[in-house]
Enzyme design. Structure first.
Site, PDB file in Angstrom:
ATOM      1  N   GLY A  55       0.815  -1.205   0.000  1.00 43.32           N
ATOM      2  CA  GLY A  55       0.000   0.000   0.000  1.00 43.32           C
ATOM      3  C   GLY A  55       0.850   1.256   0.000  1.00 43.32           C
ATOM      4  N   HIS A  56       1.893   1.276   0.831  1.00 40.67           N
ATOM      5  CA  HIS A  56       2.810   2.411   0.821  1.00 40.67           C
ATOM      6  C   HIS A  56       3.495   2.551  -0.538  1.00 40.67           C
ATOM      7  CE1 HIS A  56       2.961   1.444   5.284  1.00 40.67           C
ATOM      8  NE2 HIS A  56       2.660   2.719   5.296  1.00 40.67           N
TER       9      HIS A  56
END
Length: 285
Positions: free
Chosen positions: A32-33
């Protein structure tokens, strides 16, 4: 990728940049990052990441000391996605003296939901983000910062802060990244046992069901919504969760949904503890 630890080193590294693209994180990076960095890369002339576990946003009983710190793995992951500068300050670098000046967000937004259950959380977030913005964007004509929608209320607080302080920063939002089964990616997922990981999907499934029920009752939401939310909370509780909230709110201000609010106007948000791990998720409907 250049790694810097102090404010002076960061400002020197960015001295020629005109439009930094910045992604602040607390590290322990996951896909996600990394999706946020991929989104940020074409938006500026230099891509900057920060990794800092911010004590100011943790309550005394929360997991500041045990929060996963994986700097070496994070460095490798950031280099792989083409990050240009990693700012990884120590606590004394960012807070060389007690941080007595703080940013106090509008309580009309910041005291709801997460702010109710984690008092002071958004003051800690807004203060560290303002300080990071000052470090990355000082002297720059413009910049971009990318935040994920998974922390839905947080990105609303930050966007409001940027707007009210007239900061020359565009806030860009990234969609929540999910595992193949639909679980929202989170650094705290690593706390889950194998059995808890299988059960964790129930939070997003509950939010989806609550969203469907809310849309079906759009003509009479104020009357029906409390019962729908209570039923969703009870269903999670019977599965062994300890929910803080499962609720349907307006996207614009996170106030309770009103009659006539329908498709495209609402967001379903939830926070619940499974075992010792508190998970959050949301779904725009």
């Amino acid at each position: 990728m250049l790694i810097v630890h102090t404010l002076s080193e960061l400002r020197h590294a960015l001295r020629h940049a005109e439009r930094p693209a910045f992604v602040p994180t607390m590290g322990n990076l996951h896909a996600g990052h990394l999706a946020l960095f991929a989104q940020a890369k074409p938006l500026g002339d230099v891509t900057v990441a920060s990794i800092f576990v911010n004590r100011l946003q943790f309550l005394p009983h929360e997991d500041f000391d045990s929060y996963p710190r994986t700097l070496e793995a994070d460095r490798t992951a950031l280099q792989a996605v083409g990050c240009d500068v990693l700012f990884a300050p120590r606590e004394q670098d960012l807070y060389p003296e007690p941080q007595t000046f703080k940013v106090l967000p509008d309580p009309a937004l910041a005291d709801l939901l997460e702010g109710e259950f984690r008092p002071g959380f958004f003051t800690g977030v807004a203060t560290v983000v303002m300080k990071l913005f000052a470090a990355v964007f000082a002297g720059k004509p413009h910049g971009v910062a990318v935040f994920g929608k998974k922390d839905y209320q947080q990105q609303m607080v930050i966007r409001q802060m940027v707007r009210q302080f007239a900061l020359p920063i565009d806030i860009v939002l990234g969609e929540t990244q999910r595992a193949e089964d639909g679980l929202a990616l989170s650094s705290r997922n690593r706390y889950l046992s194998e059995a808890e990981r299988a059960e964790a999907l129930q939070l997003s499934l509950s939010l989806r069901a609550l969203g469907r029920d809310a849309l079906a009752a759009a003509h009479a939401l104020p009357q029906q919504l409390p019962a729908l939310e209570a039923a969703a909370m009870k269903a999670l509780t019977t599965r062994g969760w300890t929910p803080d909230y499962l609720t349907v709110r307006r996207r614009t201000d996170l106030l309770p949904a009103q009659a006539g609010d329908g498709d495209g106007a609402l967001v379903v948000l939830g926070a619940a503890k499974l075992g010792g791990t508190r998970l959050i998720d949301n779904l725009e409907v």
